[in-house]
Write a protein that holds these residues in place. Structure first.
Motif, PDB file in Angstrom:
ATOM      1  N   ASP A 150       0.805  -1.235   0.000  1.00  0.00           N
ATOM      2  CA  ASP A 150       0.000   0.000   0.000  1.00  0.00           C
ATOM      3  C   ASP A 150       0.833   1.277   0.000  1.00  0.00           C
ATOM      4  OD1 ASP A 150      -2.447  -1.392  -0.070  1.00  0.00           O
ATOM      5  OD2 ASP A 150      -2.398  -1.662   2.105  1.00  0.00           O
ATOM      6  N   ILE A 151       1.979   1.236  -0.692  1.00  0.00           N
ATOM      7  CA  ILE A 151       2.797   2.441  -0.852  1.00  0.00           C
ATOM      8  C   ILE A 151       2.815   2.776  -2.334  1.00  0.00           C
ATOM      9  CG2 ILE A 151       5.087   3.464  -0.615  1.00  0.00           C
ATOM     10  CD1 ILE A 151       5.545   1.604   1.774  1.00  0.00           C
ATOM     11  N   LYS A 152       2.153   3.876  -2.680  1.00  0.00           N
ATOM     12  CA  LYS A 152       2.131   4.317  -4.060  1.00  0.00           C
ATOM     13  C   LYS A 152       3.466   4.991  -4.382  1.00  0.00           C
ATOM     14  CE  LYS A 152      -2.820   5.023  -4.205  1.00  0.00           C
ATOM     15  NZ  LYS A 152      -3.900   5.967  -4.417  1.00  0.00           N
ATOM     16  N   THR A 153       3.951   4.746  -5.584  1.00  0.00           N
ATOM     17  CA  THR A 153       5.239   5.319  -5.972  1.00  0.00           C
ATOM     18  C   THR A 153       5.118   6.044  -7.295  1.00  0.00           C
ATOM     19  OG1 THR A 153       5.910   3.264  -7.050  1.00  0.00           O
ATOM     20  CG2 THR A 153       6.607   3.574  -4.762  1.00  0.00           C
ATOM     21  N   LEU A 154       6.091   6.867  -7.539  1.00  0.00           N
ATOM     22  CA  LEU A 154       6.195   7.620  -8.774  1.00  0.00           C
ATOM     23  C   LEU A 154       7.611   7.416  -9.297  1.00  0.00           C
ATOM     24  CD1 LEU A 154       5.063   9.847 -10.707  1.00  0.00           C
ATOM     25  CD2 LEU A 154       6.012  11.502  -9.103  1.00  0.00           C
ATOM     26  N   ARG A 155       7.731   7.028 -10.562  1.00  0.00           N
ATOM     27  CA  ARG A 155       9.066   6.889 -11.164  1.00  0.00           C
ATOM     28  C   ARG A 155       9.592   8.284 -11.498  1.00  0.00           C
ATOM     29  NH1 ARG A 155       9.146   1.617 -15.122  1.00  0.00           N
ATOM     30  NH2 ARG A 155       8.213   0.183 -13.620  1.00  0.00           N
ATOM     31  N   VAL A 156      10.813   8.553 -11.054  1.00  0.00           N
ATOM     32  CA  VAL A 156      11.443   9.845 -11.300  1.00  0.00           C
ATOM     33  C   VAL A 156      12.766   9.604 -11.984  1.00  0.00           C
ATOM     34  CG1 VAL A 156      12.324  11.954 -10.238  1.00  0.00           C
ATOM     35  CG2 VAL A 156      10.340  10.790  -9.236  1.00  0.00           C
ATOM     36  N   LYS A 157      12.924  10.132 -13.179  1.00  0.00           N
ATOM     37  CA  LYS A 157      14.156   9.960 -13.942  1.00  0.00           C
ATOM     38  C   LYS A 157      15.298  10.685 -13.236  1.00  0.00           C
ATOM     39  CE  LYS A 157      15.804   9.752 -18.616  1.00  0.00           C
ATOM     40  NZ  LYS A 157      16.376   8.433 -18.488  1.00  0.00           N
ATOM     41  N   VAL A 158      16.434  10.022 -13.180  1.00  0.00           N
ATOM     42  CA  VAL A 158      17.623  10.609 -12.578  1.00  0.00           C
ATOM     43  C   VAL A 158      18.053  11.812 -13.396  1.00  0.00           C
ATOM     44  CG1 VAL A 158      20.073  10.204 -12.079  1.00  0.00           C
ATOM     45  CG2 VAL A 158      18.367   8.436 -11.548  1.00  0.00           C
ATOM     46  N   GLN A 159      18.279  12.917 -12.709  1.00  0.00           N
ATOM     47  CA  GLN A 159      18.750  14.127 -13.385  1.00  0.00           C
ATOM     48  C   GLN A 159      20.239  14.005 -13.631  1.00  0.00           C
ATOM     49  OE1 GLN A 159      16.718  16.646 -14.342  1.00  0.00           O
ATOM     50  NE2 GLN A 159      15.027  15.432 -13.541  1.00  0.00           N
ATOM     51  N   GLU A 160      20.648  14.388 -14.816  1.00  0.00           N
ATOM     52  CA  GLU A 160      22.084  14.309 -15.151  1.00  0.00           C
ATOM     53  C   GLU A 160      22.788  15.568 -14.744  1.00  0.00           C
ATOM     54  OE1 GLU A 160      22.828  12.972 -19.112  1.00  0.00           O
ATOM     55  OE2 GLU A 160      21.073  11.686 -19.080  1.00  0.00           O
TER      56      GLU A 160
END
Length: 88
Positions: free
Chosen positions: A78-88
């Motif tokens: 029950d933990i919603k997540t969001l994919r976040v692209k690694v900043q270069e």
């Protein structure tokens, strides 16, 4: 105890954001919850529209299958997540 920061991801990697909280204490509680599930997370402090937010991020992940497996495990708890692209 404070865990060591994760190693720097290679280009194309992702973090899983497992929460964003106004209060650091709330972010720290999520971090503890993640630790009980076997995940190492970092709390990122950011300012958005003159407000401070504390984001719990798991990873980084460079392997898409590991990223999906972690996201599925967190969703199963029950933990919603969001994919976040690694900043270069």
């Amino acid at each position: 105890p404070v865990s060591a920061p994760p190693s720097a991801p290679v280009s194309g990697g992702y973090w899983l954001q497992a929460g964003s909280f106004r209060q650091h204490e709330d972010a720290d509680r999520r971090r503890a919850q993640l630790a009980l599930l076997g995940f190492t997370s970092v709390i990122q402090r950011v300012a958005v529209d003159d407000q401070t937010w504390h984001r719990d991020r798991v990873g980084p992940y460079n392997d898409p299958s590991e990223l999906s497996a972690a996201q599925n495990q967190l969703a199963g708890n029950d933990i919603k997540t969001l994919r976040v692209k690694v900043q270069e």
